[in-house]
Design a protein around this motif. Structure first.
Motif, PDB file in Angstrom:
ATOM      1  N   GLN A 240      -3.527  -3.711   6.887  1.00 52.04           N
ATOM      2  CA  GLN A 240      -3.109  -4.806   6.694  1.00 52.04           C
ATOM      3  C   GLN A 240      -2.971  -5.940   6.712  1.00 52.04           C
TER       4      GLN A 240
ATOM      5  N   VAL B 193       0.882  -7.359   2.918  1.00 44.46           N
ATOM      6  CA  VAL B 193       0.064  -6.619   1.953  1.00 44.46           C
ATOM      7  C   VAL B 193      -1.046  -4.996   2.353  1.00 44.46           C
ATOM      8  N   GLY B 194      -1.368  -4.199   2.012  1.00 43.21           N
ATOM      9  CA  GLY B 194      -2.310  -3.230   2.548  1.00 43.21           C
ATOM     10  C   GLY B 194      -3.776  -3.786   2.018  1.00 43.21           C
TER      11      GLY B 194
ATOM     12  N   SER C 215      -5.066  -1.820  -0.910  1.00 42.53           N
ATOM     13  CA  SER C 215      -4.224  -2.817  -1.425  1.00 42.53           C
ATOM     14  C   SER C 215      -5.260  -3.563  -2.487  1.00 42.53           C
TER      15      SER C 215
ATOM     16  N   ALA D 156      -2.302  -0.610  -6.769  1.00 43.75           N
ATOM     17  CA  ALA D 156      -2.474  -2.178  -6.430  1.00 43.75           C
ATOM     18  C   ALA D 156      -1.616  -3.196  -5.989  1.00 43.75           C
TER      19      ALA D 156
ATOM     20  N   THR E  55       1.389  -3.400  -6.734  1.00 40.62           N
ATOM     21  CA  THR E  55       2.686  -2.897  -6.020  1.00 40.62           C
ATOM     22  C   THR E  55       3.105  -3.630  -5.480  1.00 40.62           C
ATOM     23  N   ASP E  56       2.017  -3.527  -4.768  1.00 35.56           N
ATOM     24  CA  ASP E  56       2.322  -3.777  -3.006  1.00 35.56           C
ATOM     25  C   ASP E  56       2.306  -4.339  -2.092  1.00 35.56           C
TER      26      ASP E  56
ATOM     27  N   PHE F 177       6.455  -5.034  -2.032  1.00 31.85           N
ATOM     28  CA  PHE F 177       6.860  -4.358  -1.291  1.00 31.85           C
ATOM     29  C   PHE F 177       5.860  -4.902  -0.308  1.00 31.85           C
TER      30      PHE F 177
ATOM     31  N   ARG G 134       2.372  -1.636   3.930  1.00 31.92           N
ATOM     32  CA  ARG G 134       1.872  -1.266   2.962  1.00 31.92           C
ATOM     33  C   ARG G 134       2.194   0.269   2.432  1.00 31.92           C
ATOM     34  N   PHE G 135       1.844  -0.709   0.820  1.00 33.45           N
ATOM     35  CA  PHE G 135       2.512   0.834  -0.161  1.00 33.45           C
ATOM     36  C   PHE G 135       2.172   1.287  -0.471  1.00 33.45           C
ATOM     37  N   ILE G 136       0.566   2.050  -0.417  1.00 29.68           N
ATOM     38  CA  ILE G 136       0.525   3.328  -0.509  1.00 29.68           C
ATOM     39  C   ILE G 136       1.029   4.363   1.325  1.00 29.68           C
TER      40      ILE G 136
END
Length: 344
Positions: A144, A148-149, A152, A273, A275-276, A279, A283-285
């Motif tokens: 990340q 943020v990832g 994403s 993506a 949405t990350d 979050f 990482r959201f995923i």
């Protein structure tokens, strides 16, 4: 006894809140789509480009806002279920269109015109699932930038590249280049932009209400946010796609209807993506439960089957194509599997 009465009262109020917010979301999304049509007509954008990008973006905005509201409310599984479930339901809408079309062979009309957008939708969803499968490794190497990832960012970049490819290869003969008389019968570009903005504001107000009530419903029913997000919430946020696709089909624009659905699936992965960014826990995923592989693969299977049906010939089963029947069966079977999974 008082606690039981309070539970029933609270449950009724939650369902009422969910119903009202759902109606507002569908209404606002429909206004987004209609004002998007005005903007498209006034700016003279091609029909396929409108369907795959502008119309898909407008009707998919509820999914994006639902995803953002869900992570802000601390419900990442509700957000993920919404995106994956919506992509599966969008392909089920193709089966519904096939029934409405009767002998028009809806999945054959557009032929190869949507092979690109459908293939890109499959690719983007598969890319998301690849990163989801790789979570055990990616979570150990700090994959990340900030919060943020990187996955994403890669997904968002491929979405932008997909938009470029569609725009570059758009050879649709359907355009929104209307006559002067037809243009006089529709609102001005300014009115379309203002209407689009006001509808967006309604979505911003109604979406958090639906997310909050959905999380409560998941607790009351015991089904969990994963199943509720993949089914109930996903269907509600996909109703605009259903209504606008039927409307486009009935006015003789099947390319726009099918493009809206494939484009919405592409936009859903971009929304996941995006949405990350909201979050902030990482990482959201990386926070998505591995059980969503079933929901995600359901969307990939249905989109792939829709692509096959778009470029080949099947025998009809009464008023439906064989592939449409298969899509309906797979959708309901997949939903049943998600239900069983939620009870385990």
């Amino acid at each position: 006894m008082d606690s039981i009465i309070q539970t029933i009262t609270t449950g009724n109020f939650v369902w009422f809140t969910f119903a009202v917010s759902a109606v507002l979301i569908v209404f606002a999304a429909m206004k987004l789509a209609s004002n998007g049509d005005v903007i498209a007509a006034r700016t003279k954008i091609s029909g396929m480009f409108v369907g795959v990008l502008l119309l898909a973006g407008a009707t998919s905005l509820p999914e994006v806002l639902t995803g953002i509201s869900s992570v802000l409310a601390g419900e990442p599984n509700l957000a993920a279920g919404n995106f994956f479930g919506s992509s599966a339901f969008n392909m089920f809408i193709l089966a519904i269109l096939d029934v409405l079309g009767k002998d028009q062979r809806i999945l054959r009309i557009s032929a190869f015109k949507h092979a690109l957008s459908g293939s890109l939708a499959v690719f983007l969803c598969t890319l998301v699932l690849f990163f989801l499968c790789a979570n055990p490794l990616l979570n150990t190497i700090n994959f990340q930038i900030g919060w943020v990832g990187i996955d994403s960012l890669i997904i968002a970049a491929f979405y932008v590249f997909s938009v470029y490819l569609i725009n570059k290869n758009d050879s649709s003969d359907i355009t929104t280049d209307l006559s002067e008389e037809e243009l006089r019968s529709i609102p001005s570009l300014k009115a379309g932009i203002i209407g689009f903005f006001l509808a967006s504001l309604i979505l911003l107000v109604a979406t958090p209400l639906m997310v909050k009530s959905s999380a409560t419903i998941a607790d009351i029913t015991g089904l969990g946010t994963s199943f509720i997000g993949s089914t109930l919430v996903a269907i509600i946020t996909s109703l605009p796609e259903l209504v606008t696709s039927i409307a486009a089909f009935k006015i003789g624009a099947p390319e726009m209807a099918i493009g809206n659905l494939f484009g919405s699936n592409m936009f859903n992965m971009f929304g996941l993506a995006l949405t990350d960014v909201f979050f902030t826990s990482g990482r959201f995923i990386g926070a998505i439960d591995p059980s969503f592989l079933i929901a995600g693969m359901l969307g990939v299977l249905l989109t792939s089957l829709a692509l096959v049906g778009n470029v080949t010939q099947f025998k009809r089963f009464r008023h439906m194509e064989t592939d449409s029947v298969l899509m309906a069966i797979i959708y309901f079977a997949g939903t049943y599997l998600l239900y069983i999974q939620s009870r385990m």
